[in-house]
Enzyme design. Sequence first.
Site, PDB file in Angstrom:
ATOM      1  N   TYR A   1       0.844  -1.204   0.000  1.00  0.00           N
ATOM      2  CA  TYR A   1       0.000   0.000   0.000  1.00  0.00           C
ATOM      3  C   TYR A   1       0.878   1.254   0.000  1.00  0.00           C
ATOM      4  O   TYR A   1       0.647   2.195  -0.765  1.00  0.00           O
ATOM      5  CB  TYR A   1      -0.920  -0.010   1.226  1.00  0.00           C
TER       6      TYR A   1
HETATM    7  N1  LIG Z   1      -9.337   6.001   5.404  1.00  0.00           N
HETATM    8  C1  LIG Z   1      -8.061   6.376   5.554  1.00  0.00           C
HETATM    9  O1  LIG Z   1      -7.500   6.322   6.669  1.00  0.00           O
HETATM   10  C2  LIG Z   1      -7.292   6.887   4.374  1.00  0.00           C
HETATM   11  C3  LIG Z   1      -6.101   7.593   4.623  1.00  0.00           C
HETATM   12  C4  LIG Z   1      -5.365   8.071   3.559  1.00  0.00           C
HETATM   13  C5  LIG Z   1      -5.793   7.852   2.254  1.00  0.00           C
HETATM   14  N2  LIG Z   1      -6.942   7.151   2.039  1.00  0.00           N
HETATM   15  C6  LIG Z   1      -7.348   6.933   0.656  1.00  0.00           C
HETATM   16  O2  LIG Z   1      -8.587   7.580   0.439  1.00  0.00           O
HETATM   17  C7  LIG Z   1      -9.230   6.986  -0.690  1.00  0.00           C
HETATM   18  C8  LIG Z   1     -10.681   6.743  -0.345  1.00  0.00           C
HETATM   19  O3  LIG Z   1     -10.749   5.769   0.678  1.00  0.00           O
HETATM   20  P1  LIG Z   1     -11.773   5.844   1.908  1.00  0.00           P
HETATM   21  O4  LIG Z   1     -10.959   5.774   3.139  1.00  0.00           O
HETATM   22  O5  LIG Z   1     -12.725   6.933   1.708  1.00  0.00           O
HETATM   23  O6  LIG Z   1     -12.453   4.397   1.796  1.00  0.00           O
HETATM   24  P2  LIG Z   1     -13.869   3.956   1.215  1.00  0.00           P
HETATM   25  O7  LIG Z   1     -13.813   2.462   1.112  1.00  0.00           O
HETATM   26  O8  LIG Z   1     -14.968   4.587   1.972  1.00  0.00           O
HETATM   27  O9  LIG Z   1     -13.861   4.572  -0.261  1.00  0.00           O
HETATM   28  C9  LIG Z   1     -13.211   3.943  -1.325  1.00  0.00           C
HETATM   29  C10 LIG Z   1     -14.184   3.764  -2.459  1.00  0.00           C
HETATM   30  O10 LIG Z   1     -13.490   3.204  -3.564  1.00  0.00           O
HETATM   31  C11 LIG Z   1     -14.295   2.217  -4.154  1.00  0.00           C
HETATM   32  N3  LIG Z   1     -13.462   1.255  -4.882  1.00  0.00           N
HETATM   33  C12 LIG Z   1     -12.535   0.421  -4.371  1.00  0.00           C
HETATM   34  N4  LIG Z   1     -11.988  -0.318  -5.343  1.00  0.00           N
HETATM   35  C13 LIG Z   1     -12.601   0.068  -6.501  1.00  0.00           C
HETATM   36  C14 LIG Z   1     -12.471  -0.330  -7.857  1.00  0.00           C
HETATM   37  N5  LIG Z   1     -11.623  -1.303  -8.221  1.00  0.00           N
HETATM   38  N6  LIG Z   1     -13.236   0.286  -8.782  1.00  0.00           N
HETATM   39  C15 LIG Z   1     -14.132   1.249  -8.433  1.00  0.00           C
HETATM   40  N7  LIG Z   1     -14.304   1.650  -7.158  1.00  0.00           N
HETATM   41  C16 LIG Z   1     -13.539   1.071  -6.210  1.00  0.00           C
HETATM   42  C17 LIG Z   1     -15.035   1.575  -2.980  1.00  0.00           C
HETATM   43  O11 LIG Z   1     -16.205   0.884  -3.407  1.00  0.00           O
HETATM   44  C18 LIG Z   1     -15.319   2.774  -2.099  1.00  0.00           C
HETATM   45  O12 LIG Z   1     -16.565   3.377  -2.366  1.00  0.00           O
HETATM   46  C19 LIG Z   1      -8.423   5.721  -1.006  1.00  0.00           C
HETATM   47  O13 LIG Z   1      -7.571   5.989  -2.110  1.00  0.00           O
HETATM   48  C20 LIG Z   1      -7.605   5.502   0.236  1.00  0.00           C
HETATM   49  O14 LIG Z   1      -6.408   4.816  -0.030  1.00  0.00           O
HETATM   50  C21 LIG Z   1      -7.715   6.680   3.079  1.00  0.00           C
END
Ligand SMILES: NC(=O)c1ccc[n+]([C@@H]2O[C@H](COP(=O)([O-])OP(=O)(O)OC[C@H]3O[C@@H](n4cnc5c(N)ncnc54)[C@H](O)[C@@H]3O)[C@@H](O)[C@H]2O)c1
Length: 264
Positions: free
Chosen positions: A157
């Site tokens: 990741y």
């Molecule tokens: N939650 C955290 O702590 C955090 C921290 C830093 C960065 N992020 C990043 O933020 C972004 C959003 O994540 P989040 O935390 O809101 O999680 P989340 O799971 O709520 O949102 C991610 C979304 O991406 C969609 N998704 C996943 N794989 C997919 C695919 N192959 N095709 C289409 N859609 C897909 C999921 O269905 C989901 O709706 C991600 O890139 C994650 O790496 C999250």
Amino acid sequence: MGWLENSTAVITGAADGIGRAVALRYLEEGAKGVVVLDRDLEPLSAALEAHPNRLIAVQGDVREYQDHVKAIDLAVKNFGALDVLVGNAGVYDFRRPLRSYSAETMSETLDEIFAINLRGNLFAAMAAREALIASKGSMIFTTSVAGIHAGGGGVVYTASKHAIVGMIRQLAAELAPDVRVNGVGPGGTLTSLRGSEALGQETRSMADARDEVAKRIGDAVPLRFAQDPEDHAGLYVLLASKRNSRAITGEVLMSDGGIGIRPL
Ligand SMILES: NC(=O)c1ccc[n+]([C@@H]2O[C@H](COP(=O)([O-])OP(=O)(O)OC[C@H]3O[C@@H](n4cnc5c(N)ncnc54)[C@H](O)[C@@H]3O)[C@@H](O)[C@H]2O)c1
């Protein structure tokens, strides 16, 4: 007047979490229309009902180039142009350490996580490029604290998020002066972020251990709280706004409770 009056956006992974908070905030800021591309649209149903004319959902997988083309075409056909692409879909590895991999699981996990976290964003950029050159628009990608520090994820990741930072810089250089390309780097955020299928984590979600995650993040950051998705949305508005950020490109704005100023 909102900051995004008359703008249109495509946002990947915006049915839930950070992406959904950005989509709703864009509408609040006056966006003419937002198209969401996500593989699971269920968590977006209430928002779709609340905004029947300005929010459009496309069910698809960011690993498929044609799904991006469909989302971009829908934005241009329905709202007249594309001003902003937000590449946000991602999956996690729940900090899986190197020692727990076999050669086979490493290979499968790399293929899966890089295909979603990196190839998904490159496909989005390819599909949106021409429309954004025409509108002099911008691209914004969700990276992470794991995009610049160790410890926010496991090795796969973390490498995928560092790769997004490299992608942002290169695309910003390539697409200047027409299109600005930037990133937002959230810290630990209370969402339902899911794990990798190759690691058997596809049903595991950060929300499963919400209290424990909130405590761990709150204890680790100088500002002493775990972030909510809405805490980051304003940065995506700023970077999308031609009026307010026209001189910013190739940058990643961190939104992580101050990880960078932790005492040694
Ligand atoms: N939650 C955290 O702590 C955090 C921290 C830093 C960065 N992020 C990043 O933020 C972004 C959003 O994540 P989040 O935390 O809101 O999680 P989340 O799971 O709520 O949102 C991610 C979304 O991406 C969609 N998704 C996943 N794989 C997919 C695919 N192959 N095709 C289409 N859609 C897909 C999921 O269905 C989901 O709706 C991600 O890139 C994650 O790496 C999250």
